[in-house]
Design a protein around this motif. Structure first.
Motif, mmCIF file in Angstrom:
data_model
loop_
_atom_site.group_PDB
_atom_site.id
_atom_site.type_symbol
_atom_site.label_atom_id
_atom_site.label_comp_id
_atom_site.label_asym_id
_atom_site.label_seq_id
_atom_site.Cartn_x
_atom_site.Cartn_y
_atom_site.Cartn_z
ATOM 1 N N VAL A 14 0.781 -1.326 -0.182
ATOM 2 C CA VAL A 14 0.132 -0.173 -0.016
ATOM 3 C C VAL A 14 0.877 1.335 0.295
ATOM 4 N N ASP A 15 1.590 1.374 0.610
ATOM 5 C CA ASP A 15 2.979 2.627 0.896
ATOM 6 C C ASP A 15 3.713 2.579 -0.649
ATOM 7 N N SER A 16 3.742 1.535 -0.982
ATOM 8 C CA SER A 16 4.537 1.856 -2.569
ATOM 9 C C SER A 16 3.215 2.112 -3.651
ATOM 10 N N LEU A 17 2.484 1.876 -3.753
ATOM 11 C CA LEU A 17 1.212 1.989 -4.381
ATOM 12 C C LEU A 17 0.926 4.142 -3.835
ATOM 13 N N ARG A 18 1.390 4.621 -2.997
ATOM 14 C CA ARG A 18 0.840 5.931 -1.800
ATOM 15 C C ARG A 18 2.046 6.134 -2.803
ATOM 16 N N ALA A 19 3.011 5.950 -2.503
ATOM 17 C CA ALA A 19 3.445 7.164 -2.719
ATOM 18 C C ALA A 19 3.822 6.790 -4.004
ATOM 19 N N ALA A 20 3.810 6.472 -5.095
ATOM 20 C CA ALA A 20 3.860 6.961 -6.484
ATOM 21 C C ALA A 20 2.631 7.394 -6.644
ATOM 22 N N TYR A 21 1.086 7.182 -6.351
ATOM 23 C CA TYR A 21 -0.102 7.799 -6.807
ATOM 24 C C TYR A 21 0.370 9.360 -6.102
ATOM 25 N N ASP A 22 1.116 9.452 -4.953
ATOM 26 C CA ASP A 22 0.520 11.142 -4.123
ATOM 27 C C ASP A 22 2.467 11.718 -5.080
ATOM 28 N N ALA A 23 3.456 11.168 -5.597
ATOM 29 C CA ALA A 23 4.486 11.675 -6.775
ATOM 30 C C ALA A 23 3.117 12.363 -8.051
ATOM 31 N N ALA A 24 2.385 11.572 -8.858
ATOM 32 C CA ALA A 24 1.825 11.903 -9.594
ATOM 33 C C ALA A 24 0.728 12.503 -9.706
ATOM 34 N N ALA A 25 -0.517 12.723 -8.490
ATOM 35 C CA ALA A 25 -1.704 13.094 -8.752
ATOM 36 C C ALA A 25 -1.794 14.784 -7.976
ATOM 37 N N ALA A 26 -0.539 15.114 -7.120
ATOM 38 C CA ALA A 26 -0.002 15.618 -6.715
ATOM 39 C C ALA A 26 -2.068 17.221 -5.681
ATOM 40 N N SER A 27 -1.912 17.958 -6.801
ATOM 41 C CA SER A 27 -3.473 18.410 -6.485
ATOM 42 C C SER A 27 -4.282 18.136 -7.080
ATOM 43 N N ARG A 28 -4.150 16.945 -8.496
ATOM 44 C CA ARG A 28 -5.122 17.354 -9.385
ATOM 45 C C ARG A 28 -6.084 16.469 -8.708
ATOM 46 N N ASP A 29 -7.394 16.107 -8.867
ATOM 47 C CA ASP A 29 -9.395 15.647 -8.351
ATOM 48 C C ASP A 29 -9.188 14.703 -9.165
ATOM 49 N N VAL A 30 -8.797 13.308 -9.026
ATOM 50 C CA VAL A 30 -8.644 12.354 -9.447
ATOM 51 C C VAL A 30 -9.977 11.559 -9.272
ATOM 52 N N THR A 31 -10.653 10.836 -10.079
ATOM 53 C CA THR A 31 -11.988 10.468 -10.250
ATOM 54 C C THR A 31 -11.584 9.040 -9.767
ATOM 55 N N ALA A 32 -10.839 8.358 -10.809
ATOM 56 C CA ALA A 32 -10.644 7.220 -10.304
ATOM 57 C C ALA A 32 -9.808 6.404 -10.960
ATOM 58 N N LEU A 33 -9.208 5.297 -10.466
ATOM 59 C CA LEU A 33 -8.495 4.566 -10.441
ATOM 60 C C LEU A 33 -8.117 3.642 -11.722
ATOM 61 N N ALA A 34 -7.513 2.860 -12.193
ATOM 62 C CA ALA A 34 -6.939 2.021 -12.934
ATOM 63 C C ALA A 34 -5.670 1.395 -12.990
ATOM 64 N N THR A 35 -5.729 0.275 -13.575
ATOM 65 C CA THR A 35 -4.629 -1.242 -13.940
ATOM 66 C C THR A 35 -5.177 -2.274 -14.604
ATOM 67 N N VAL A 36 -3.883 -3.117 -15.633
ATOM 68 C CA VAL A 36 -4.401 -3.978 -16.007
ATOM 69 C C VAL A 36 -5.046 -4.975 -15.533
ATOM 70 N N ALA A 37 -5.933 -5.647 -16.002
ATOM 71 C CA ALA A 37 -6.913 -6.844 -15.581
ATOM 72 C C ALA A 37 -5.998 -7.803 -14.598
ATOM 73 N N ASP A 38 -4.670 -8.654 -14.737
ATOM 74 C CA ASP A 38 -3.979 -9.536 -14.454
ATOM 75 C C ASP A 38 -3.535 -9.084 -12.922
ATOM 76 N N LYS A 39 -3.956 -7.668 -12.150
ATOM 77 C CA LYS A 39 -3.628 -6.775 -11.564
ATOM 78 C C LYS A 39 -4.722 -7.107 -10.425
ATOM 79 N N GLU A 40 -6.030 -7.598 -10.852
ATOM 80 C CA GLU A 40 -7.539 -7.476 -9.626
ATOM 81 C C GLU A 40 -6.831 -8.903 -8.987
ATOM 82 N N GLY A 41 -7.227 -8.173 -7.508
ATOM 83 C CA GLY A 41 -7.302 -8.937 -6.490
ATOM 84 C C GLY A 41 -6.246 -8.952 -5.637
#
Length: 126
Positions: A14-41
């Motif tokens: 979760v910390d890995s994902l949060r760090a990447a997200y925080d660096a990319a999203a900055a102050s943007r109003d993100v409305t959805a997340l997406a990734t490749v289907a084989d990451k489901e679960g």
């Protein structure tokens, strides 16, 4: 509408994902997340999406191939036919969810532990 695309290794936390997200999203109003289907679960992904209270969309690997990305990972290129899973996921989901004309707002950002990446795309653009 703004989508955060995520690419990550099976060892990502979760910390890995949060760090990447925080660096990319900055102050943007993100409305959805997406990734490749084989990451489901993936446990960390599920927890992260719940923490943000954002819908999570899964993109088929075929929809990633051929997406024009700003960066290029040899692993992503070999596995999915695209330079960046994060960038391609964001583009594919933003285009599908919010209309044609999706574009990246910035290249992918990489977590400090190098286990996750995140890129932001906006849909409905001409």
């Amino acid at each position: 509408m703004i989508v955060a695309g995520l690419g990550f290794s099976s060892a990502a936390t979760v910390d890995s994902l949060r760090a990447a997200y925080d660096a990319a999203a900055a102050s943007r109003d993100v409305t959805a997340l997406a990734t490749v289907a084989d990451k489901e679960g993936h446990f960390a992904l599920t927890v992260f999406a719940e923490e943000l209270s954002l819908p999570l969309h899964f993109v088929g690997a075929a929809d990633l191939a051929g997406q024009r990305t700003l960066t290029c990972s040899t692993r992503s290129r070999a596995t999915y036919g695209t330079g960046s899973v994060a960038e391609a996921s964001a583009l594919a989901a933003a285009g599908k969810l919010f209309g044609l004309g999706a574009r990246l707002l910035s290249p992918r950002q990489i977590s400090d532990d190098r286990l996750a990446t995140c890129a932001i795309a906006i849909g409905g653009q001409t």
